[in-house]
Design a protein around this motif. Sequence first.
Motif, PDB file in Angstrom:
ATOM      1  N   TYR A 125     -12.933   4.801  -3.342  1.00  0.00           N
ATOM      2  CA  TYR A 125     -12.649   5.730  -2.260  1.00  0.00           C
ATOM      3  C   TYR A 125     -11.945   5.005  -1.121  1.00  0.00           C
ATOM      4  CZ  TYR A 125     -15.631   9.167  -4.555  1.00  0.00           C
ATOM      5  OH  TYR A 125     -16.158  10.052  -5.453  1.00  0.00           O
ATOM      6  N   VAL A 126     -11.032   5.720  -0.452  1.00  0.00           N
ATOM      7  CA  VAL A 126     -10.250   5.120   0.625  1.00  0.00           C
ATOM      8  C   VAL A 126     -11.159   4.612   1.738  1.00  0.00           C
ATOM      9  CG1 VAL A 126      -8.555   5.606   2.437  1.00  0.00           C
ATOM     10  CG2 VAL A 126      -8.172   6.456   0.116  1.00  0.00           C
ATOM     11  N   ALA A 127     -12.189   5.371   2.076  1.00  0.00           N
ATOM     12  CA  ALA A 127     -13.092   4.951   3.155  1.00  0.00           C
ATOM     13  C   ALA A 127     -13.750   3.615   2.826  1.00  0.00           C
ATOM     14  CB  ALA A 127     -14.149   6.030   3.392  1.00  0.00           C
ATOM     15  N   ASN A 128     -14.154   3.432   1.569  1.00  0.00           N
ATOM     16  CA  ASN A 128     -14.774   2.161   1.170  1.00  0.00           C
ATOM     17  C   ASN A 128     -13.775   1.012   1.235  1.00  0.00           C
ATOM     18  OD1 ASN A 128     -17.124   3.556   0.702  1.00  0.00           O
ATOM     19  ND2 ASN A 128     -16.818   3.715  -1.518  1.00  0.00           N
ATOM     20  N   GLU A 129     -12.533   1.300   0.835  1.00  0.00           N
ATOM     21  CA  GLU A 129     -11.496   0.268   0.904  1.00  0.00           C
ATOM     22  C   GLU A 129     -11.235  -0.132   2.362  1.00  0.00           C
ATOM     23  OE1 GLU A 129      -9.650  -1.343  -1.704  1.00  0.00           O
ATOM     24  OE2 GLU A 129     -11.436  -0.570  -2.711  1.00  0.00           O
ATOM     25  N   LEU A 130     -11.197   0.846   3.249  1.00  0.00           N
ATOM     26  CA  LEU A 130     -10.969   0.559   4.664  1.00  0.00           C
ATOM     27  C   LEU A 130     -12.090  -0.297   5.243  1.00  0.00           C
ATOM     28  CD1 LEU A 130      -9.709   4.058   5.883  1.00  0.00           C
ATOM     29  CD2 LEU A 130      -8.338   1.989   5.637  1.00  0.00           C
ATOM     30  N   ASP A 131     -13.318  -0.051   4.804  1.00  0.00           N
ATOM     31  CA  ASP A 131     -14.446  -0.847   5.298  1.00  0.00           C
ATOM     32  C   ASP A 131     -14.367  -2.292   4.830  1.00  0.00           C
ATOM     33  OD1 ASP A 131     -15.651   1.124   6.801  1.00  0.00           O
ATOM     34  OD2 ASP A 131     -16.892   1.858   5.139  1.00  0.00           O
ATOM     35  N   GLY A 132     -13.597  -2.564   3.778  1.00  0.00           N
ATOM     36  CA  GLY A 132     -13.446  -3.925   3.295  1.00  0.00           C
ATOM     37  C   GLY A 132     -12.259  -4.665   3.872  1.00  0.00           C
ATOM     38  N   ILE A 133     -11.531  -4.030   4.796  1.00  0.00           N
ATOM     39  CA  ILE A 133     -10.353  -4.647   5.409  1.00  0.00           C
ATOM     40  C   ILE A 133     -10.747  -5.226   6.767  1.00  0.00           C
ATOM     41  CG2 ILE A 133      -8.053  -4.205   6.369  1.00  0.00           C
ATOM     42  CD1 ILE A 133      -7.730  -1.988   4.274  1.00  0.00           C
ATOM     43  N   GLN A 134     -10.446  -6.503   6.976  1.00  0.00           N
ATOM     44  CA  GLN A 134     -10.786  -7.138   8.248  1.00  0.00           C
ATOM     45  C   GLN A 134      -9.922  -6.588   9.385  1.00  0.00           C
ATOM     46  OE1 GLN A 134     -13.205  -9.148   9.302  1.00  0.00           O
ATOM     47  NE2 GLN A 134     -12.298  -9.011  11.348  1.00  0.00           N
ATOM     48  N   GLY A 135      -8.626  -6.404   9.105  1.00  0.00           N
ATOM     49  CA  GLY A 135      -7.723  -5.893  10.137  1.00  0.00           C
ATOM     50  C   GLY A 135      -7.200  -6.988  11.041  1.00  0.00           C
ATOM     51  N   GLY A 136      -6.380  -6.569  12.013  1.00  0.00           N
ATOM     52  CA  GLY A 136      -5.793  -7.503  12.958  1.00  0.00           C
ATOM     53  C   GLY A 136      -4.320  -7.213  13.170  1.00  0.00           C
ATOM     54  N   PRO A 137      -3.657  -7.971  14.032  1.00  0.00           N
ATOM     55  CA  PRO A 137      -2.249  -7.703  14.366  1.00  0.00           C
ATOM     56  C   PRO A 137      -1.293  -7.896  13.204  1.00  0.00           C
ATOM     57  CG  PRO A 137      -2.976  -9.789  15.319  1.00  0.00           C
ATOM     58  CD  PRO A 137      -4.197  -9.110  14.795  1.00  0.00           C
ATOM     59  N   ASN A 138      -1.721  -8.602  12.164  1.00  0.00           N
ATOM     60  CA  ASN A 138      -0.865  -8.826  11.000  1.00  0.00           C
ATOM     61  C   ASN A 138      -1.258  -7.955   9.809  1.00  0.00           C
ATOM     62  OD1 ASN A 138       0.792 -10.850  12.189  1.00  0.00           O
ATOM     63  ND2 ASN A 138      -0.882 -12.300  11.937  1.00  0.00           N
ATOM     64  N   THR A 139      -2.045  -6.926  10.063  1.00  0.00           N
ATOM     65  CA  THR A 139      -2.509  -6.022   9.007  1.00  0.00           C
ATOM     66  C   THR A 139      -1.928  -4.637   9.222  1.00  0.00           C
ATOM     67  OG1 THR A 139      -4.588  -7.248   8.783  1.00  0.00           O
ATOM     68  CG2 THR A 139      -4.517  -5.016   7.882  1.00  0.00           C
ATOM     69  N   VAL A 140      -1.376  -4.076   8.148  1.00  0.00           N
ATOM     70  CA  VAL A 140      -0.812  -2.726   8.176  1.00  0.00           C
ATOM     71  C   VAL A 140      -1.509  -1.909   7.096  1.00  0.00           C
ATOM     72  CG1 VAL A 140       1.277  -1.319   7.961  1.00  0.00           C
ATOM     73  CG2 VAL A 140       1.420  -3.644   8.911  1.00  0.00           C
TER      74      VAL A 140
END
Length: 261
Positions: A125-140
């Motif tokens: 599920y997309v929500a689960n994938e999003l929860d596994g992304i650290q993120g940051g200024p170099n993440t799209v």
Amino acid sequence: MDHVTVLPAENGQAKVKSIYNAAGYYFHDTWRPLNGAVIQKFNDSSAITHCLKGKIVYMLGDSTVRQWFEYLTALVPNLKQLNLYSPKNTGPFMAVDSGNNILVRYRCHGPPIRFTSVLSSELHYVANELDGIQGGPNTVVLVSVWSHFSTFPIEVYIRRLRHIRRAVVRLLDREPATLVVIRTANLQKLNSENSLFNSDWFSLQRDVVLRAMFRGLRVQLLDAWEMTLAHHLPHDIHPPRAIIRNMMDMILCRICPVGKI
């Protein structure tokens, strides 16, 4: 008519208020948004590479976001797709440019899925994938979820978007500098077969819900509905390359605003 001449407004001329709030228009086959955003063409693979240098790009959703993955890997020779022995339609897919530290990933959203059979282990599920992304200024993060829900009650779509919205909020709380782009629905060709179970009217209802669901969040909305409606090419659930190119130019301009590449 072969030609249209546009004249400047005269002083004192009455203004006509349109009830149709268009997002933009095409001029010389280039999308011009009406919100004042400056759009740069990324026709050169080196310009795309320079823009994506050091970036991780996650593409989550249906086949209309998979088109962006296919566009990038076809246009940028150094962006090599790894053979993960994945099904052609659903992925997951990954492409890497190790010299420029670029990683692009695609994964199909969870059920419902109409286009093929998928291993249950690959239904993320997309929500689960999003929860596994650290993120940051170099993440799209690019998200497109709409087409496969058009044959289900609207409540199913609303429930799915609520989970995705909460995951987006959590991602932006962790790393506010993360760029999140949400793709809207688009018009499609309706032949005698799929017109029995689908229509643009169903897609429009989901498009309205999607826009309302993400209103007020720090996300970018890519108006695929308007970009397919305004183009002279025939409607297709998978928009032609000319429209995909304009969509990618819009995304790249948001990753690398004019004057910063």
